[in-house]
Design a protein around this motif. Structure first.
Motif, PDB file in Angstrom:
ATOM      1  N   LEU A 139      11.550  28.492  -1.560  1.00 38.76           N
ATOM      2  CA  LEU A 139      11.786  27.625  -0.408  1.00 38.76           C
ATOM      3  C   LEU A 139      10.611  27.573   0.560  1.00 38.76           C
ATOM      4  O   LEU A 139      10.623  26.791   1.506  1.00 38.76           O
ATOM      5  CB  LEU A 139      13.045  28.078   0.342  1.00 38.76           C
ATOM      6  N   GLY A 140       9.626  28.448   0.338  1.00 40.35           N
ATOM      7  CA  GLY A 140       8.458  28.437   1.211  1.00 40.35           C
ATOM      8  C   GLY A 140       8.741  29.040   2.578  1.00 40.35           C
ATOM      9  O   GLY A 140       8.221  28.564   3.587  1.00 40.35           O
ATOM     10  N   CYS A 141       9.557  30.097   2.622  1.00 38.86           N
ATOM     11  CA  CYS A 141       9.859  30.748   3.901  1.00 38.86           C
ATOM     12  C   CYS A 141       9.761  32.260   3.707  1.00 38.86           C
ATOM     13  O   CYS A 141       9.539  32.749   2.605  1.00 38.86           O
ATOM     14  CB  CYS A 141      11.249  30.351   4.389  1.00 38.86           C
ATOM     15  N   THR A 142       9.938  33.007   4.805  1.00 32.92           N
ATOM     16  CA  THR A 142       9.906  34.464   4.714  1.00 32.92           C
ATOM     17  C   THR A 142      11.237  34.976   4.163  1.00 32.92           C
ATOM     18  O   THR A 142      12.254  34.263   4.190  1.00 32.92           O
ATOM     19  CB  THR A 142       9.668  35.101   6.097  1.00 32.92           C
ATOM     20  N   THR A 143      11.233  36.217   3.712  1.00 33.41           N
ATOM     21  CA  THR A 143      12.461  36.825   3.206  1.00 33.41           C
ATOM     22  C   THR A 143      13.501  36.915   4.309  1.00 33.41           C
ATOM     23  O   THR A 143      14.684  36.639   4.086  1.00 33.41           O
ATOM     24  CB  THR A 143      12.173  38.221   2.614  1.00 33.41           C
ATOM     25  N   ALA A 144      13.078  37.273   5.513  1.00 29.03           N
ATOM     26  CA  ALA A 144      14.015  37.367   6.642  1.00 29.03           C
ATOM     27  C   ALA A 144      14.650  36.004   6.931  1.00 29.03           C
ATOM     28  O   ALA A 144      15.865  35.909   7.153  1.00 29.03           O
ATOM     29  CB  ALA A 144      13.299  37.894   7.883  1.00 29.03           C
ATOM     30  N   THR A 145      13.842  34.961   6.923  1.00 28.11           N
ATOM     31  CA  THR A 145      14.365  33.614   7.159  1.00 28.11           C
ATOM     32  C   THR A 145      15.351  33.235   6.058  1.00 28.11           C
ATOM     33  O   THR A 145      16.400  32.639   6.329  1.00 28.11           O
ATOM     34  CB  THR A 145      13.211  32.593   7.226  1.00 28.11           C
ATOM     35  N   PHE A 146      15.035  33.596   4.822  1.00 26.28           N
ATOM     36  CA  PHE A 146      15.950  33.292   3.721  1.00 26.28           C
ATOM     37  C   PHE A 146      17.289  33.990   3.928  1.00 26.28           C
ATOM     38  O   PHE A 146      18.346  33.393   3.722  1.00 26.28           O
ATOM     39  CB  PHE A 146      15.348  33.688   2.369  1.00 26.28           C
ATOM     40  N   HIS A 147      17.271  35.268   4.343  1.00 30.53           N
ATOM     41  CA  HIS A 147      18.520  35.990   4.586  1.00 30.53           C
ATOM     42  C   HIS A 147      19.356  35.303   5.665  1.00 30.53           C
ATOM     43  O   HIS A 147      20.582  35.204   5.534  1.00 30.53           O
ATOM     44  CB  HIS A 147      18.244  37.442   4.975  1.00 30.53           C
ATOM     45  N   VAL A 148      18.701  34.821   6.705  1.00 34.22           N
ATOM     46  CA  VAL A 148      19.421  34.110   7.767  1.00 34.22           C
ATOM     47  C   VAL A 148      20.034  32.830   7.214  1.00 34.22           C
ATOM     48  O   VAL A 148      21.200  32.514   7.458  1.00 34.22           O
ATOM     49  CB  VAL A 148      18.480  33.807   8.960  1.00 34.22           C
ATOM     50  N   ARG A 149      19.245  32.069   6.435  1.00 43.54           N
ATOM     51  CA  ARG A 149      19.747  30.825   5.844  1.00 43.54           C
ATOM     52  C   ARG A 149      20.922  31.095   4.914  1.00 43.54           C
ATOM     53  O   ARG A 149      21.904  30.347   4.890  1.00 43.54           O
ATOM     54  CB  ARG A 149      18.638  30.103   5.079  1.00 43.54           C
ATOM     55  N   LEU A 150      20.821  32.169   4.120  1.00 44.49           N
ATOM     56  CA  LEU A 150      21.899  32.524   3.196  1.00 44.49           C
ATOM     57  C   LEU A 150      23.167  32.882   3.968  1.00 44.49           C
ATOM     58  O   LEU A 150      24.265  32.413   3.628  1.00 44.49           O
ATOM     59  CB  LEU A 150      21.472  33.681   2.297  1.00 44.49           C
ATOM     60  N   HIS A 151      23.024  33.682   5.007  1.00 45.08           N
ATOM     61  CA  HIS A 151      24.182  34.058   5.823  1.00 45.08           C
ATOM     62  C   HIS A 151      24.846  32.812   6.412  1.00 45.08           C
ATOM     63  O   HIS A 151      26.072  32.662   6.355  1.00 45.08           O
ATOM     64  CB  HIS A 151      23.751  35.008   6.943  1.00 45.08           C
TER      65      HIS A 151
END
Length: 181
Positions: A139-151
């Motif tokens: 997705l071209g984002c950080t792992t932390a950002t991905f976790h937020v998006r997933l949540h």
């Protein structure tokens, strides 16, 4: 005799073709020629072989497939708009009865109601079973950002499922509650 680039590409293709093909098939709505999209992904990989990170080949291929599919969808949308304009000048539009089939299932309806970003985050996690760090690269984002998006995506899907009040919602909610990769 094969060059090192040809050998690397051949190994890359053999190792990841099935995964890329499955990724594209799961995201194709039938309007796109899966084989053509997969071929375009590997053509791009050949052309940009030096840019592919050696430790994260599959996420790079998934990101490329995502962009190729987006391009194909935009082209389909343009063709659809043209066909719609032509239809207004003489023909009547007939709805496809298959459109209502997916809507009859609570989970499919709830998933379909989510935004594209939420859907893709859930697909990468649940269908592709990618670890968060690899999905973030797709997705071209950080792992932390991905976790937020997933949540957030899981929360929105849970809300849609609980508001339907169907029997299949509790089972789907259990699946969504599994630990992050």
């Amino acid at each position: 005799m094969n060059t090192p680039d040809e050998q690397r590409f051949t190994e890359l293709y053999r190792a990841h073709h099935a995964a890329v093909d499955a990724y594209v098939r799961r995201r194709s709505d039938g309007a796109h020629a899966v084989d053509d999209v997969v071929a375009e992904v590997f053509l791009t990989a050949w052309r940009r072989l030096e840019e592919i990170p050696r430790g994260a080949v599959l996420p790079w291929l998934y990101a490329t497939a995502r962009r190729v599919l987006a391009n194909a969808r935009r082209a389909d949308q343009r063709r659809g708009n043209l066909a719609e304009a032509a239809a207004r000048h003489g023909r009547h539009h007939v709805d496809d009865p298959a459109d209502g089939v997916a809507g009859s299932l609570a989970v499919a309806a709830a998933f379909d109601a989510l935004g594209e970003q939420d859907q893709e985050v859930l697909r990468l996690t649940l269908w592709e079973e990618l670890p968060a760090r690899h999905a973030a690269k797709v997705l071209g984002c950080t792992t932390a950002t991905f976790h937020v998006r997933l949540h957030r995506a899981r929360t929105r899907l849970r809300q849609r499922l609980t508001t339907t009040g169907t029997a299949s919602a509790p089972r789907a909610l259990t699946t969504l509650g599994r630990a992050d990769a």
